[in-house]
Design a protein around this motif. Structure first.
Motif, PDB file in Angstrom:
ATOM      1  N   SER A  42       0.834  -1.210   0.000  1.00 19.01           N
ATOM      2  CA  SER A  42       0.000   0.000   0.000  1.00 19.01           C
ATOM      3  C   SER A  42       0.873   1.266   0.000  1.00 19.01           C
ATOM      4  O   SER A  42       0.492   2.286  -0.578  1.00 19.01           O
ATOM      5  N   HIS A  45       1.681   1.754  -3.580  1.00 20.19           N
ATOM      6  CA  HIS A  45       0.494   2.258  -4.290  1.00 20.19           C
ATOM      7  C   HIS A  45       0.315   3.756  -3.988  1.00 20.19           C
ATOM      8  O   HIS A  45       0.029   4.562  -4.877  1.00 20.19           O
ATOM      9  N   GLY A 182      -0.985 -15.670  -3.398  1.00 23.90           N
ATOM     10  CA  GLY A 182       0.111 -14.694  -3.414  1.00 23.90           C
ATOM     11  C   GLY A 182       0.970 -14.789  -2.174  1.00 23.90           C
ATOM     12  O   GLY A 182       0.504 -14.522  -1.067  1.00 23.90           O
ATOM     13  N   LEU A 183       2.245 -15.173  -2.321  1.00 27.75           N
ATOM     14  CA  LEU A 183       3.135 -15.251  -1.159  1.00 27.75           C
ATOM     15  C   LEU A 183       3.988 -13.979  -1.086  1.00 27.75           C
ATOM     16  O   LEU A 183       5.163 -13.968  -1.427  1.00 27.75           O
ATOM     17  N   GLY A 185       3.878 -10.051   1.418  1.00 25.71           N
ATOM     18  CA  GLY A 185       3.792  -9.659   2.823  1.00 25.71           C
ATOM     19  C   GLY A 185       2.527 -10.189   3.481  1.00 25.71           C
ATOM     20  O   GLY A 185       2.582 -10.864   4.517  1.00 25.71           O
ATOM     21  N   ALA A 247      -2.313  -7.112  -7.845  1.00 25.56           N
ATOM     22  CA  ALA A 247      -2.571  -6.753  -9.247  1.00 25.56           C
ATOM     23  C   ALA A 247      -3.880  -7.396  -9.697  1.00 25.56           C
ATOM     24  O   ALA A 247      -4.331  -8.404  -9.141  1.00 25.56           O
ATOM     25  N   SER A 293     -11.196  -5.059   5.214  1.00 23.75           N
ATOM     26  CA  SER A 293     -10.287  -3.935   5.414  1.00 23.75           C
ATOM     27  C   SER A 293      -9.523  -4.087   6.726  1.00 23.75           C
ATOM     28  O   SER A 293     -10.135  -4.243   7.793  1.00 23.75           O
TER      29      SER A 293
END
Ligand code: NAP
Ligand code: ZN
Ligand code: ZN
Length: 351
Positions: A42, A45, A182-183, A185, A247, A293
């Motif tokens: 983040s 981003h 997804g590996l 964080g 992504a 969230s």
């Protein structure tokens, strides 16, 4: 108070050392000397304005571990010397239904983010943890268990609680079959925490070379997501999946691996949306897609205490702050094992 920080001045310019001014210590405030700050996707981003909400100058960082150095005269929960954490939120309205129910992350007025938010005292930006110090209201500060290595605790404050919250909210229990996509964080913390809760974890990855690590971290099974045969072999086998990918991608192959009544929880927030899922399997197998969230302050403390009891921290690579841009580049190529953490004392601030 003027301090050193790593500052993004524009979406296209690299982060660089600069000075920022923190708000004066308020009665409920705690001043924290930042020891370590995790590097969340983040942050990347936001530094690059990929969510089109960034305001500059901007100081990222919301996985903060530090030492209390000063407290306001109404602070009851902390004293100087305490080792504490700060995550993604530093305030919320405290009055709405969600704040009253200790779910500040869903505050109806929007929680105040640790950085790029609006400080209610100064009307200026909130500043994150890529800095020597932060000043935070005590209600948004958590206690760090004293048996854990501190650099590895920092990523728990965002990555850890972001996967902990849906695991708990959706009632994952021993024996459940949980997928993690997804590996990175978030994903590596999801593997650790879900397996510590007793779930049987399947890791989906685009990086076959991460398979051995995934098993070391607790995954029972590793599936390379672009391998059609491997994906077919685990159809309708999972109760819940946490998708941690940064992504846009096709959700349908993952929905196909859920049992009837299964749930796909999206925690990754890509720059562009995922393609819509196919409706038919969702209808005929009563599948659900949820978002989630971060986690509340209460959940953050619970997760830290659980990690203390189970000896869980993040797998990290330490860096000094001046190397942040190379950390961002490696993060973009999925090459992080499995969280960068800035060592604030090792950081050279001179420009
Ligand atoms: P990260 O460390 O960069 O991990 C993302 C992983 O996704 C990569 O390691 C990679 O794993 C996989 N991946 C596959 N294709 C990818 C692609 N084209 N680009 C990037 N990653 C790809 O990121 P993170 O810090 O865990 O954050 C993940 C996402 O969650 C980000 O979008 C972040 O903003 C978001 N986030 C959301 C919340 C929330 O409250 N919901 C909180 C924190 C972060 P493999 O190599 O295994 O495929
Ligand atoms: Zn984060
Ligand atoms: Zn609220």
């Amino acid at each position: 108070m003027k301090i050193n920080a790593l500052v993004a001045h524009a979406a296209t310019s690299p982060l660089s050392p600069d000075h920022i001014v923190l708000r004066p210590l308020q009665q409920q405030d705690v001043t924290i000397e930042v020891l370590y700050c995790g590097v969340c996707h983040s942050d990347l981003h936001m530094a690059r304005n990929e969510w089109a909400v960034s305001r500059y100058p901007l100081v990222p960082g919301h996985e903060i571990v530090g030492r209390v150095t000063d407290v306001g005269n109404q602070v009851s929960r902390f004293v100087p010397g305490d080792i504490v954490g700060v995550g993604v939120m530093v305030d919320a309205c405290r009055e709405c239904h969600f704040c009253q129910n200790q779910e500040e992350q869903y505050c109806e007025k929007g929680f105040t983010p640790t950085y790029n938010g609006v400080d209610k005292y100064t009307g200026e930006s909130t500043w994150g943890g890529y800095a020597q110090q932060v000043i935070v209201d005590q209600d948004f500060v958590v206690s760090v268990p004293d048996n854990l290595p501190l650099a590895g605790v920092a990523p728990l404050l965002c990555a850890g609680v972001t996967v902990w919250s849906p695991l708990r909210h959706f009632g994952v229990k021993a024996g459940d079959k949980v997928g993690v996509v997804g590996l990175g964080g978030l994903g590596h913390m999801a593997v650790k925490l879900a397996s510590a809760l007793g779930a049987e974890v399947t890791l989906f990855t685009t990086s076959p070379q991460k398979g051995a690590d995934a098993k070391r971290l607790g995954a029972k099974q590793v599936v390379v997501s672009h391998d059609v045969e491997q994906m077919a072999a685990c159809q309708t086998s999972l109760d819940l999946i946490i998708d941690c990918v940064a992504a846009s991608h096709d959700l349908d192959p993952y929905l196909a691996t859920l049992k009837t009544n299964g749930r796909l929880v999206l925690v990754g927030i890509p720059e562009t949306p995922h393609t819509s899922p196919a409706i038919t399997p969702m209808v005929f197998r009563r599948l659900s897609i949820s978002g989630s969230s971060i986690g509340s302050i209460k959940e953050t403390q619970e997760m830290l205490d659980f990690c203390g009891q189970h000896g869980i921290t993040s797998d990290i690579e330490l860096l000094s702050g001046e190397n942040i841009e190379s950390a961002f580049s490696r993060m973009l190529s999925g090459d992080v094992k499995y969280r960068f953490v800035i060592d604030m004392h090792a950081t050279r601030w001179s420009r």
